[in-house]
Design an enzyme around this catalytic site. Sequence first.
Site, PDB file in Angstrom:
ATOM      1  N   TYR A  49      80.261  29.068  58.178  1.00 41.56           N
ATOM      2  CA  TYR A  49      81.650  29.487  58.056  1.00 41.56           C
ATOM      3  C   TYR A  49      81.815  30.933  58.537  1.00 41.56           C
ATOM      4  O   TYR A  49      81.537  31.885  57.821  1.00 41.56           O
ATOM      5  CB  TYR A  49      82.126  29.356  56.616  1.00 41.56           C
ATOM      6  CG  TYR A  49      82.061  27.964  56.044  1.00 41.56           C
ATOM      7  CD1 TYR A  49      81.929  26.842  56.863  1.00 41.56           C
ATOM      8  CD2 TYR A  49      82.124  27.749  54.675  1.00 41.56           C
ATOM      9  CE1 TYR A  49      81.871  25.567  56.330  1.00 41.56           C
ATOM     10  CE2 TYR A  49      82.074  26.481  54.132  1.00 41.56           C
ATOM     11  CZ  TYR A  49      81.942  25.391  54.970  1.00 41.56           C
ATOM     12  OH  TYR A  49      81.879  24.125  54.432  1.00 41.56           O
ATOM     13  N   HIS A 137      73.438  20.755  55.080  1.00 39.64           N
ATOM     14  CA  HIS A 137      74.743  20.830  55.733  1.00 39.64           C
ATOM     15  C   HIS A 137      74.773  20.031  57.044  1.00 39.64           C
ATOM     16  O   HIS A 137      74.044  20.340  57.984  1.00 39.64           O
ATOM     17  CB  HIS A 137      75.076  22.294  56.028  1.00 39.64           C
ATOM     18  CG  HIS A 137      76.529  22.539  56.313  1.00 39.64           C
ATOM     19  ND1 HIS A 137      77.001  23.748  56.772  1.00 39.64           N
ATOM     20  CD2 HIS A 137      77.623  21.748  56.183  1.00 39.64           C
ATOM     21  CE1 HIS A 137      78.314  23.683  56.907  1.00 39.64           C
ATOM     22  NE2 HIS A 137      78.708  22.472  56.576  1.00 39.64           N
TER      23      HIS A 137
END
Length: 323
Positions: A49, A137
Amino acid sequence: MTDLNFPEIGLGTAALGNFQQAITDDDAIAVVDRALARGVRYLDTAPLYGHGLAERRVGAAVADVPRDDLIVSTKVGRLLREDAPRDESQYHDGVPFYLDVPSAGPVWDFSYDGIRRSVEESLERTGLDRFDILLLHDPDNHLAEAASTGYAALRDLRAVGTVRAIGAGMNNSKPLTQLVRECELDLVLLAGRYTLLDQSSLADLLPACAERGTSVVIGGVFNSGVLVDPAPGASFDYIPAADGVVTKALAIQEVCKRYDVPLAAAALRFPLAHPQVRTVLVGARTVDELEMDLGLFETEIPGALWADLRSAGLIEADVPTPE
Protein backbone atom coordinates in the site's frame (compact mmCIF):
# COMPACT_ATOMS: atom_id res chain seq x y z
CA MET A 1 -10.47 -19.40 14.87
CA THR A 2 -8.39 -16.74 16.58
CA ASP A 3 -9.20 -15.51 20.09
CA LEU A 4 -8.53 -11.91 19.10
CA ASN A 5 -11.44 -9.68 20.10
CA PHE A 6 -12.37 -8.32 16.70
CA PRO A 7 -14.66 -5.30 16.37
CA GLU A 8 -17.37 -5.43 13.71
CA ILE A 9 -15.70 -2.66 11.73
CA GLY A 10 -12.04 -1.94 11.00
CA LEU A 11 -10.00 0.43 8.87
CA GLY A 12 -8.25 -0.75 5.71
CA THR A 13 -5.40 1.50 4.67
CA ALA A 14 -4.80 1.05 0.94
CA ALA A 15 -6.30 4.51 0.38
CA LEU A 16 -3.84 5.90 2.93
CA GLY A 17 -1.07 4.61 0.65
CA ASN A 18 -2.21 6.83 -2.25
CA PHE A 19 -4.37 4.19 -3.92
CA GLN A 20 -5.72 5.85 -7.09
CA GLN A 21 -5.30 9.28 -5.50
CA ALA A 22 -2.38 10.90 -3.72
CA ILE A 23 -2.98 12.37 -0.27
CA THR A 24 -0.68 14.04 2.23
CA ASP A 25 0.82 12.49 5.34
CA ASP A 26 -1.25 14.87 7.46
CA ASP A 27 -4.52 13.90 5.77
CA ALA A 28 -3.75 10.19 6.12
CA ILE A 29 -2.85 10.52 9.79
CA ALA A 30 -6.02 12.55 10.37
CA VAL A 31 -8.12 9.63 9.07
CA VAL A 32 -6.49 7.20 11.50
CA ASP A 33 -6.80 9.71 14.35
CA ARG A 34 -10.52 10.13 13.71
CA ALA A 35 -11.03 6.38 13.39
CA LEU A 36 -9.40 5.86 16.78
CA ALA A 37 -11.47 8.67 18.29
CA ARG A 38 -14.62 6.96 16.96
CA GLY A 39 -13.65 3.67 18.59
CA VAL A 40 -12.17 1.83 15.60
CA ARG A 41 -9.38 -0.36 16.97
CA TYR A 42 -8.54 -2.69 14.08
CA LEU A 43 -6.14 -1.37 11.42
CA ASP A 44 -5.11 -3.41 8.38
CA THR A 45 -2.13 -2.39 6.28
CA ALA A 46 0.53 -3.85 3.95
CA PRO A 47 3.92 -3.03 2.42
CA LEU A 48 2.28 -2.86 -1.02
CA TYR A 49 0.00 0.00 0.00
CA GLY A 50 1.88 3.00 -1.32
CA HIS A 51 5.18 1.10 -1.32
CA GLY A 52 5.46 1.52 2.42
CA LEU A 53 3.55 4.83 2.73
CA ALA A 54 0.52 3.32 4.45
CA GLU A 55 2.62 1.45 7.01
CA ARG A 56 4.63 4.59 7.82
CA ARG A 57 1.48 6.72 8.12
CA VAL A 58 -0.27 4.18 10.34
CA GLY A 59 2.80 3.99 12.54
CA ALA A 60 2.96 7.76 12.91
CA ALA A 61 -0.73 7.95 13.79
CA VAL A 62 -0.61 5.29 16.51
CA ALA A 63 2.78 6.15 17.98
CA ASP A 64 1.26 7.41 21.23
CA VAL A 65 -1.62 4.92 21.43
CA PRO A 66 -1.28 2.15 24.04
CA ARG A 67 -0.33 -0.91 22.00
CA ASP A 68 -2.76 -3.22 23.77
CA ASP A 69 -5.64 -0.98 22.64
CA LEU A 70 -5.04 -1.89 18.99
CA ILE A 71 -5.28 -4.82 16.61
CA VAL A 72 -2.87 -4.24 13.73
CA SER A 73 -2.43 -6.54 10.77
CA THR A 74 0.06 -6.32 7.95
CA LYS A 75 0.94 -8.58 5.08
CA VAL A 76 3.90 -10.55 3.78
CA GLY A 77 5.02 -11.93 0.42
CA ARG A 78 6.33 -8.73 -1.13
CA LEU A 79 9.58 -7.00 -0.21
CA LEU A 80 10.17 -3.38 -1.21
CA ARG A 81 13.33 -3.06 -3.27
CA GLU A 82 14.85 -0.34 -5.48
CA ASP A 83 15.51 -2.77 -8.33
CA ALA A 84 11.97 -4.17 -8.42
CA PRO A 85 10.67 -5.05 -11.90
CA ARG A 86 7.42 -3.46 -12.99
CA ASP A 87 4.42 -5.48 -11.75
CA GLU A 88 1.71 -5.20 -14.39
CA SER A 89 -0.93 -6.39 -11.91
CA GLN A 90 -0.56 -3.02 -10.21
CA TYR A 91 -1.43 -1.04 -13.34
CA HIS A 92 -4.57 -0.44 -15.40
CA ASP A 93 -4.27 1.03 -18.89
CA GLY A 94 -0.68 1.93 -18.09
CA VAL A 95 -1.58 3.92 -14.98
CA PRO A 96 -0.35 2.63 -11.62
CA PHE A 97 -2.89 2.00 -8.87
CA TYR A 98 -0.60 3.70 -6.32
CA LEU A 99 0.41 7.27 -7.13
CA ASP A 100 3.36 9.41 -6.01
CA VAL A 101 4.96 6.57 -4.09
CA PRO A 102 8.57 5.87 -3.02
CA SER A 103 10.82 4.42 -5.70
CA ALA A 104 11.33 1.05 -4.00
CA GLY A 105 8.78 -1.31 -5.51
CA PRO A 106 7.34 -4.70 -4.55
CA VAL A 107 9.25 -7.92 -5.25
CA TRP A 108 7.53 -11.28 -4.68
CA ASP A 109 9.13 -13.37 -1.94
CA PHE A 110 7.31 -16.12 -0.04
CA SER A 111 10.51 -17.82 1.10
CA TYR A 112 11.02 -18.52 4.79
CA ASP A 113 13.72 -15.88 5.13
CA GLY A 114 11.84 -13.45 2.91
CA ILE A 115 8.78 -13.58 5.14
CA ARG A 116 10.85 -12.89 8.23
CA ARG A 117 12.63 -10.00 6.50
CA SER A 118 9.28 -8.60 5.47
CA VAL A 119 8.06 -8.60 9.07
CA GLU A 120 11.24 -6.94 10.30
CA GLU A 121 11.01 -4.23 7.65
CA SER A 122 7.33 -3.60 8.36
CA LEU A 123 8.10 -3.25 12.07
CA GLU A 124 10.76 -0.69 11.18
CA ARG A 125 8.40 1.27 8.92
CA THR A 126 5.58 1.35 11.47
CA GLY A 127 7.72 1.74 14.57
CA LEU A 128 5.59 -0.90 16.28
CA ASP A 129 7.04 -3.58 18.54
CA ARG A 130 4.80 -6.31 17.14
CA PHE A 131 1.88 -7.11 14.86
CA ASP A 132 -1.23 -8.95 15.99
CA ILE A 133 -1.92 -10.54 12.60
CA LEU A 134 0.27 -11.45 9.63
CA LEU A 135 -1.30 -12.34 6.29
CA LEU A 136 0.15 -13.94 3.16
CA HIS A 137 -0.66 -11.28 0.55
CA ASP A 138 -2.10 -12.16 -2.87
CA PRO A 139 -0.23 -15.46 -3.38
CA ASP A 140 -2.45 -16.44 -6.35
CA ASN A 141 0.53 -17.29 -8.57
CA HIS A 142 2.77 -18.43 -5.71
CA LEU A 143 0.54 -20.91 -3.90
CA ALA A 144 3.07 -23.72 -3.57
CA GLU A 145 5.64 -21.45 -1.93
CA ALA A 146 3.06 -19.60 0.16
CA ALA A 147 1.64 -22.88 1.48
CA SER A 148 5.08 -24.25 2.34
CA THR A 149 7.90 -21.85 3.20
CA GLY A 150 5.64 -18.83 3.62
CA TYR A 151 3.24 -20.60 5.91
CA ALA A 152 6.10 -22.22 7.86
CA ALA A 153 7.58 -18.81 8.63
CA LEU A 154 4.24 -17.49 9.89
CA ARG A 155 3.56 -20.68 11.85
CA ASP A 156 6.91 -20.37 13.63
CA LEU A 157 6.36 -16.69 14.40
CA ARG A 158 3.00 -17.58 15.90
CA ALA A 159 4.50 -20.46 17.90
CA VAL A 160 6.99 -18.20 19.68
CA GLY A 161 4.40 -15.49 20.33
CA THR A 162 5.78 -12.90 17.92
CA VAL A 163 2.32 -12.69 16.35
CA ARG A 164 -1.06 -13.81 17.68
CA ALA A 165 -2.77 -14.86 14.47
CA ILE A 166 -1.80 -15.77 10.91
CA GLY A 167 -3.66 -16.09 7.66
CA ALA A 168 -3.89 -14.92 4.07
CA GLY A 169 -5.48 -12.02 2.24
CA MET A 170 -6.69 -12.25 -1.37
CA ASN A 171 -9.33 -11.13 -3.86
CA ASN A 172 -10.00 -14.65 -5.15
CA SER A 173 -11.77 -17.24 -3.06
CA LYS A 174 -10.59 -20.41 -4.82
CA PRO A 175 -6.85 -20.17 -4.00
CA LEU A 176 -7.71 -18.83 -0.57
CA THR A 177 -9.82 -21.93 0.00
CA GLN A 178 -6.85 -24.10 -0.95
CA LEU A 179 -4.69 -22.36 1.66
CA VAL A 180 -7.39 -22.79 4.31
CA ARG A 181 -7.52 -26.52 3.59
CA GLU A 182 -3.73 -27.03 3.45
CA CYS A 183 -2.57 -24.77 6.30
CA GLU A 184 -3.60 -24.07 9.88
CA LEU A 185 -4.76 -20.49 9.38
CA ASP A 186 -6.49 -18.47 12.07
CA LEU A 187 -8.23 -16.13 9.68
CA VAL A 188 -8.49 -14.98 6.10
CA LEU A 189 -9.11 -11.55 4.60
CA LEU A 190 -11.31 -11.80 1.52
CA ALA A 191 -11.82 -8.73 -0.65
CA GLY A 192 -14.80 -8.33 -2.94
CA ARG A 193 -16.07 -11.91 -3.09
CA TYR A 194 -18.62 -11.78 -0.29
CA THR A 195 -20.67 -8.69 -0.90
CA LEU A 196 -24.21 -7.71 -1.81
CA LEU A 197 -23.12 -7.96 -5.42
CA ASP A 198 -20.92 -11.06 -5.36
CA GLN A 199 -21.42 -14.02 -3.02
CA SER A 200 -19.26 -16.42 -5.01
CA SER A 201 -17.25 -17.41 -1.94
CA LEU A 202 -20.34 -19.23 -0.60
CA ALA A 203 -19.41 -22.04 -2.99
CA ASP A 204 -15.95 -22.70 -1.59
CA LEU A 205 -14.24 -20.45 0.95
CA LEU A 206 -16.93 -19.84 3.53
CA PRO A 207 -17.85 -23.54 3.91
CA ALA A 208 -14.14 -24.41 4.20
CA CYS A 209 -13.69 -21.76 6.88
CA ALA A 210 -16.70 -23.12 8.77
CA GLU A 211 -15.23 -26.64 8.65
CA ARG A 212 -11.79 -25.49 9.83
CA GLY A 213 -12.94 -22.87 12.33
CA THR A 214 -11.23 -20.11 10.37
CA SER A 215 -12.37 -16.54 10.99
CA VAL A 216 -13.12 -14.26 8.04
CA VAL A 217 -12.49 -10.54 7.60
CA ILE A 218 -14.25 -8.95 4.63
CA GLY A 219 -12.72 -6.15 2.60
CA GLY A 220 -14.01 -4.51 -0.55
CA VAL A 221 -17.58 -4.38 0.74
CA PHE A 222 -18.43 -1.68 -1.81
CA ASN A 223 -16.80 -3.62 -4.67
CA SER A 224 -14.58 -0.59 -5.38
CA GLY A 225 -17.46 1.88 -5.47
CA VAL A 226 -20.25 0.36 -7.53
CA LEU A 227 -22.14 -0.44 -4.31
CA VAL A 228 -21.96 3.21 -3.30
CA ASP A 229 -23.03 4.88 -6.53
CA PRO A 230 -23.87 2.44 -9.34
CA ALA A 231 -23.76 5.00 -12.10
CA PRO A 232 -22.25 4.28 -15.51
CA GLY A 233 -18.48 4.44 -15.16
CA ALA A 234 -18.51 3.17 -11.57
CA SER A 235 -15.61 0.97 -10.53
CA PHE A 236 -15.72 -2.75 -9.82
CA ASP A 237 -12.57 -4.56 -8.70
CA TYR A 238 -10.60 -1.31 -9.17
CA ILE A 239 -11.49 -0.87 -12.87
CA PRO A 240 -14.60 0.35 -14.73
CA ALA A 241 -17.54 -1.97 -14.08
CA ALA A 242 -19.14 -4.00 -16.86
CA ASP A 243 -22.67 -3.04 -17.84
CA GLY A 244 -24.14 -6.16 -16.27
CA VAL A 245 -22.50 -5.40 -12.94
CA VAL A 246 -23.90 -1.86 -12.93
CA THR A 247 -27.35 -3.16 -13.88
CA LYS A 248 -27.39 -5.60 -10.95
CA ALA A 249 -26.16 -2.93 -8.53
CA LEU A 250 -28.90 -0.58 -9.71
CA ALA A 251 -31.50 -3.29 -9.11
CA ILE A 252 -30.21 -3.79 -5.56
CA GLN A 253 -30.30 -0.02 -5.05
CA GLU A 254 -33.94 0.11 -6.13
CA VAL A 255 -34.88 -2.40 -3.42
CA CYS A 256 -32.96 -0.36 -0.85
CA LYS A 257 -34.79 2.79 -1.91
CA ARG A 258 -38.14 1.19 -1.02
CA TYR A 259 -36.99 1.19 2.60
CA ASP A 260 -35.13 4.52 2.49
CA VAL A 261 -31.85 2.71 3.10
CA PRO A 262 -28.67 3.83 1.32
CA LEU A 263 -27.23 1.09 -0.87
CA ALA A 264 -23.86 1.50 0.84
CA ALA A 265 -25.41 0.97 4.28
CA ALA A 266 -26.87 -2.38 3.20
CA ALA A 267 -23.52 -3.31 1.63
CA LEU A 268 -21.69 -2.62 4.88
CA ARG A 269 -24.04 -4.65 7.06
CA PHE A 270 -24.63 -7.60 4.77
CA PRO A 271 -21.42 -9.65 5.27
CA LEU A 272 -21.61 -9.64 9.07
CA ALA A 273 -24.64 -11.92 9.07
CA HIS A 274 -22.48 -14.88 8.07
CA PRO A 275 -21.33 -16.74 11.20
CA GLN A 276 -17.70 -16.94 10.05
CA VAL A 277 -17.38 -13.22 9.36
CA ARG A 278 -15.91 -11.26 12.24
CA THR A 279 -15.18 -7.84 10.74
CA VAL A 280 -15.77 -5.67 7.70
CA LEU A 281 -13.10 -3.19 6.65
CA VAL A 282 -13.77 0.28 5.30
CA GLY A 283 -11.16 2.28 3.44
CA ALA A 284 -11.32 6.07 3.62
CA ARG A 285 -8.88 8.65 2.30
CA THR A 286 -10.52 11.61 4.08
CA VAL A 287 -12.10 12.22 7.47
CA ASP A 288 -15.40 13.02 5.75
CA GLU A 289 -15.37 9.66 3.94
CA LEU A 290 -14.67 7.89 7.22
CA GLU A 291 -17.52 9.69 8.98
CA MET A 292 -19.84 8.77 6.12
CA ASP A 293 -18.87 5.09 6.38
CA LEU A 294 -19.30 4.97 10.14
CA GLY A 295 -22.67 6.71 9.85
CA LEU A 296 -23.81 4.22 7.22
CA PHE A 297 -22.76 1.39 9.51
CA GLU A 298 -25.18 2.65 12.16
CA THR A 299 -28.16 2.74 9.76
CA GLU A 300 -31.13 0.57 10.78
CA ILE A 301 -32.10 -1.86 8.03
CA PRO A 302 -35.52 -3.58 8.02
CA GLY A 303 -35.52 -7.34 7.71
CA ALA A 304 -37.97 -7.08 4.83
CA LEU A 305 -35.27 -5.47 2.68
CA TRP A 306 -33.22 -8.65 2.76
CA ALA A 307 -36.29 -10.75 2.02
CA ASP A 308 -37.05 -8.63 -1.03
CA LEU A 309 -33.48 -8.97 -2.30
CA ARG A 310 -33.71 -12.72 -1.90
CA SER A 311 -37.08 -13.05 -3.60
CA ALA A 312 -35.83 -10.93 -6.52
CA GLY A 313 -32.84 -13.27 -6.93
CA LEU A 314 -30.41 -10.45 -6.16
CA ILE A 315 -28.73 -12.37 -3.36
CA GLU A 316 -28.25 -16.12 -3.03
CA ALA A 317 -31.27 -18.00 -1.72
CA ASP A 318 -29.39 -19.58 1.19
CA VAL A 319 -27.27 -16.59 2.15
CA PRO A 320 -27.45 -15.52 5.81
CA THR A 321 -28.89 -12.03 6.25
CA PRO A 322 -28.93 -9.67 9.25
CA GLU A 323 -31.73 -9.97 11.74
